[in-house]
Motif scaffolding. Sequence first.
Motif, PDB file in Angstrom:
ATOM      1  N   LEU A  83       0.999  -1.271   0.095  1.00 33.12           N
ATOM      2  CA  LEU A  83       0.019   0.056  -0.060  1.00 33.12           C
ATOM      3  C   LEU A  83       0.911   1.207  -0.009  1.00 33.12           C
ATOM      4  CD1 LEU A  83      -2.941   0.868   0.248  1.00 33.12           C
ATOM      5  CD2 LEU A  83      -2.780   1.027   2.773  1.00 33.12           C
ATOM      6  N   ALA A  84       0.608   2.046  -1.003  1.00 41.01           N
ATOM      7  CA  ALA A  84       1.638   2.970  -1.178  1.00 41.01           C
ATOM      8  C   ALA A  84       0.691   4.289  -1.647  1.00 41.01           C
ATOM      9  CB  ALA A  84       2.782   2.990  -1.907  1.00 41.01           C
ATOM     10  N   SER A  85       1.393   5.670  -1.612  1.00 41.74           N
ATOM     11  CA  SER A  85       0.782   6.650  -2.225  1.00 41.74           C
ATOM     12  C   SER A  85       1.809   7.402  -3.195  1.00 41.74           C
ATOM     13  CB  SER A  85       0.560   7.765  -1.271  1.00 41.74           C
ATOM     14  OG  SER A  85      -0.072   8.849  -1.620  1.00 41.74           O
ATOM     15  N   PRO A  86       1.245   7.353  -4.681  1.00 43.40           N
ATOM     16  CA  PRO A  86      -0.057   7.105  -5.138  1.00 43.40           C
ATOM     17  C   PRO A  86       0.050   5.246  -4.997  1.00 43.40           C
ATOM     18  CG  PRO A  86       1.640   7.750  -6.917  1.00 43.40           C
ATOM     19  CD  PRO A  86       2.248   7.994  -5.608  1.00 43.40           C
ATOM     20  N   LEU A  87      -1.267   4.875  -5.222  1.00 43.41           N
ATOM     21  CA  LEU A  87      -1.451   3.388  -5.192  1.00 43.41           C
ATOM     22  C   LEU A  87      -0.798   2.836  -6.207  1.00 43.41           C
ATOM     23  CD1 LEU A  87      -5.172   3.411  -4.477  1.00 43.41           C
ATOM     24  CD2 LEU A  87      -3.408   3.249  -2.841  1.00 43.41           C
ATOM     25  N   MET A  88      -0.192   1.699  -5.850  1.00 39.05           N
ATOM     26  CA  MET A  88       0.450   1.043  -7.084  1.00 39.05           C
ATOM     27  C   MET A  88      -0.364   0.041  -7.763  1.00 39.05           C
ATOM     28  SD  MET A  88       3.782  -1.121  -4.341  1.00 39.05           S
ATOM     29  CE  MET A  88       4.649  -1.551  -6.091  1.00 39.05           C
ATOM     30  N   ARG A  89      -0.006   0.301  -9.200  1.00 41.26           N
ATOM     31  CA  ARG A  89      -0.904  -0.464 -10.022  1.00 41.26           C
ATOM     32  C   ARG A  89      -0.038  -1.071 -11.209  1.00 41.26           C
ATOM     33  NH1 ARG A  89      -5.654   2.944 -11.150  1.00 41.26           N
ATOM     34  NH2 ARG A  89      -5.694   4.692  -9.449  1.00 41.26           N
ATOM     35  N   GLY A  90      -0.786  -2.252 -11.536  1.00 44.48           N
ATOM     36  CA  GLY A  90      -0.003  -2.930 -12.794  1.00 44.48           C
ATOM     37  C   GLY A  90      -0.443  -4.608 -12.790  1.00 44.48           C
ATOM     38  N   GLY A  91      -0.074  -4.987 -13.734  1.00 42.16           N
ATOM     39  CA  GLY A  91      -0.455  -6.674 -13.663  1.00 42.16           C
ATOM     40  C   GLY A  91       0.233  -7.479 -12.608  1.00 42.16           C
ATOM     41  N   ASP A  92       1.388  -7.155 -12.200  1.00 45.56           N
ATOM     42  CA  ASP A  92       1.843  -8.088 -11.067  1.00 45.56           C
ATOM     43  C   ASP A  92       0.966  -7.630  -9.810  1.00 45.56           C
ATOM     44  OD1 ASP A  92       2.431  -4.882 -10.727  1.00 45.56           O
ATOM     45  OD2 ASP A  92       4.569  -5.558 -10.201  1.00 45.56           O
TER      46      ASP A  92
ATOM     47  N   GLN B  47      -3.357 -10.203  -6.688  1.00 44.46           N
ATOM     48  CA  GLN B  47      -4.987 -10.215  -6.258  1.00 44.46           C
ATOM     49  C   GLN B  47      -5.491 -11.502  -6.722  1.00 44.46           C
ATOM     50  OE1 GLN B  47      -6.083  -6.535  -8.505  1.00 44.46           O
ATOM     51  NE2 GLN B  47      -6.207  -5.391  -6.392  1.00 44.46           N
ATOM     52  N   GLY B  48      -5.315 -11.976  -7.714  1.00 43.77           N
ATOM     53  CA  GLY B  48      -5.620 -13.260  -8.344  1.00 43.77           C
ATOM     54  C   GLY B  48      -5.442 -14.509  -7.569  1.00 43.77           C
TER      55      GLY B  48
ATOM     56  N   LYS C 266      -8.610 -17.546  -1.099  1.00 46.70           N
ATOM     57  CA  LYS C 266      -9.789 -17.208  -0.256  1.00 46.70           C
ATOM     58  C   LYS C 266      -9.432 -16.303   0.682  1.00 46.70           C
ATOM     59  CE  LYS C 266     -11.907 -20.691  -2.106  1.00 46.70           C
ATOM     60  NZ  LYS C 266     -12.455 -20.700  -3.621  1.00 46.70           N
ATOM     61  N   ALA C 267      -8.446 -15.344   0.434  1.00 47.00           N
ATOM     62  CA  ALA C 267      -7.959 -14.226   1.370  1.00 47.00           C
ATOM     63  C   ALA C 267      -8.882 -12.808   1.062  1.00 47.00           C
ATOM     64  CB  ALA C 267      -6.582 -13.821   1.113  1.00 47.00           C
ATOM     65  N   GLN C 268      -9.850 -12.915   0.066  1.00 50.91           N
ATOM     66  CA  GLN C 268     -10.926 -12.033  -0.205  1.00 50.91           C
ATOM     67  C   GLN C 268     -10.246 -10.612  -0.465  1.00 50.91           C
ATOM     68  OE1 GLN C 268     -13.198 -12.022   3.489  1.00 50.91           O
ATOM     69  NE2 GLN C 268     -13.813 -14.150   3.145  1.00 50.91           N
ATOM     70  N   PRO C 269      -9.415 -10.377  -1.481  1.00 46.51           N
ATOM     71  CA  PRO C 269      -8.781  -8.997  -1.694  1.00 46.51           C
ATOM     72  C   PRO C 269      -9.865  -8.095  -2.522  1.00 46.51           C
ATOM     73  CG  PRO C 269      -8.317 -10.580  -3.525  1.00 46.51           C
ATOM     74  CD  PRO C 269      -9.049 -11.546  -2.587  1.00 46.51           C
ATOM     75  N   GLY C 270     -11.029  -8.433  -2.568  1.00 43.87           N
ATOM     76  CA  GLY C 270     -11.933  -7.292  -3.374  1.00 43.87           C
ATOM     77  C   GLY C 270     -11.702  -7.526  -4.850  1.00 43.87           C
ATOM     78  N   SER C 271     -12.057  -6.242  -5.485  1.00 49.97           N
ATOM     79  CA  SER C 271     -11.805  -6.456  -7.088  1.00 49.97           C
ATOM     80  C   SER C 271     -10.647  -6.681  -7.445  1.00 49.97           C
ATOM     81  CB  SER C 271     -12.329  -5.244  -7.651  1.00 49.97           C
ATOM     82  OG  SER C 271     -13.626  -4.853  -7.353  1.00 49.97           O
ATOM     83  N   ILE C 272     -10.314  -7.491  -8.435  1.00 45.33           N
ATOM     84  CA  ILE C 272      -9.151  -8.129  -9.107  1.00 45.33           C
ATOM     85  C   ILE C 272      -8.738  -7.022 -10.097  1.00 45.33           C
ATOM     86  CG2 ILE C 272      -7.732  -9.849 -10.241  1.00 45.33           C
ATOM     87  CD1 ILE C 272      -9.439 -11.840  -8.846  1.00 45.33           C
ATOM     88  N   ASP C 273      -8.481  -5.766  -9.662  1.00 49.04           N
ATOM     89  CA  ASP C 273      -8.280  -4.547 -10.854  1.00 49.04           C
ATOM     90  C   ASP C 273      -6.931  -4.297 -10.875  1.00 49.04           C
ATOM     91  OD1 ASP C 273      -7.770  -3.534  -8.053  1.00 49.04           O
ATOM     92  OD2 ASP C 273      -9.793  -2.384  -8.120  1.00 49.04           O
ATOM     93  N   GLY C 274      -6.040  -4.660 -10.389  1.00 48.71           N
ATOM     94  CA  GLY C 274      -4.514  -4.081 -10.738  1.00 48.71           C
ATOM     95  C   GLY C 274      -4.373  -3.042  -9.756  1.00 48.71           C
ATOM     96  N   ILE C 275      -5.060  -2.633  -8.632  1.00 48.42           N
ATOM     97  CA  ILE C 275      -4.577  -1.570  -7.940  1.00 48.42           C
ATOM     98  C   ILE C 275      -4.510  -1.880  -6.335  1.00 48.42           C
ATOM     99  CG2 ILE C 275      -5.534   0.809  -7.060  1.00 48.42           C
ATOM    100  CD1 ILE C 275      -7.297   0.658  -9.331  1.00 48.42           C
ATOM    101  N   TYR C 276      -3.383  -1.805  -5.857  1.00 45.24           N
ATOM    102  CA  TYR C 276      -2.986  -2.295  -4.548  1.00 45.24           C
ATOM    103  C   TYR C 276      -3.612  -1.122  -3.371  1.00 45.24           C
ATOM    104  CZ  TYR C 276      -0.590  -5.343  -1.118  1.00 45.24           C
ATOM    105  OH  TYR C 276      -0.228  -6.220  -0.343  1.00 45.24           O
ATOM    106  N   GLY C 277      -4.875  -1.496  -3.140  1.00 42.34           N
ATOM    107  CA  GLY C 277      -5.453  -0.750  -1.996  1.00 42.34           C
ATOM    108  C   GLY C 277      -5.851  -1.415  -0.730  1.00 42.34           C
TER     109      GLY C 277
END
Length: 258
Positions: free
Chosen positions: A185-194, A199-200, A206-217
Amino acid sequence: MFEYIKDYKLQFSGALTPRRTTKRILLHHTSGGDAETVAGIHAYHLSKGHKGIDYNICVERDGSVAWGRGLTYCGGSVNNSAAGTRCMNDDSVAIAALGDFEHNSMPDIQKEALKRVARDVARYYGLVEVKGHNEVAGRGYTDCPGRYFPLDEVRSYAAGSREEEKTQAAEPGVNVPELKRNLRLASPLMRGGDVQAAQGRLAYHKAQPGSIDGIYGEKTRAAAIRFQKARIAEGYDLGTDGADGVVGPKTWAILWQG
């Protein structure tokens, strides 16, 4: 994992809806001729009042693979209100091969690309269910993906990814994608395929990361902590930082185990 997929930068008529859960792969053919293109399908679906192309991923005749709606969004490839396919657009990844496979066989180069992307999607989400459109909608409703579509071959190849993961789980580092940075978790939020890949794998465990959107929130960090705490309780060594919500090399390697 999906770096080979092309992005045609398709413009949609409205915001796409992220999938909350992913249960299966749905396979389709587009039933068009040799001149058919991803852009042309997109334009046609727009003309029908849809937000744009209904498929998540398209496999072209030359073996190229292209994003349609993208990996993480709800598609529109089946009747979402019919009895056999109710709500399936909301929990399935729709993969379409361009061509008419009710009347023609699929070129080998296209088939191999289709098998590859189906397997990667199955591995990414931990899926075992791979269905043809007419298997869920009924053959009286549609002939898709067609009698010459290599459905069983693709299904077998995709399902094999799960058995491979189980076999390789005890071998650290086997088939684990390279981690080029610690994910946190950083500012700005880390984004990307990794981030999306992490998240996938968190979702698979079953760790429940929410949306698999490439944004580390916040939800992804919380999921990483849940995953790390569970692995520490099982005796894994995550180093002195422990359950800190940072996906570093040790956490990353364990994420890819079976």
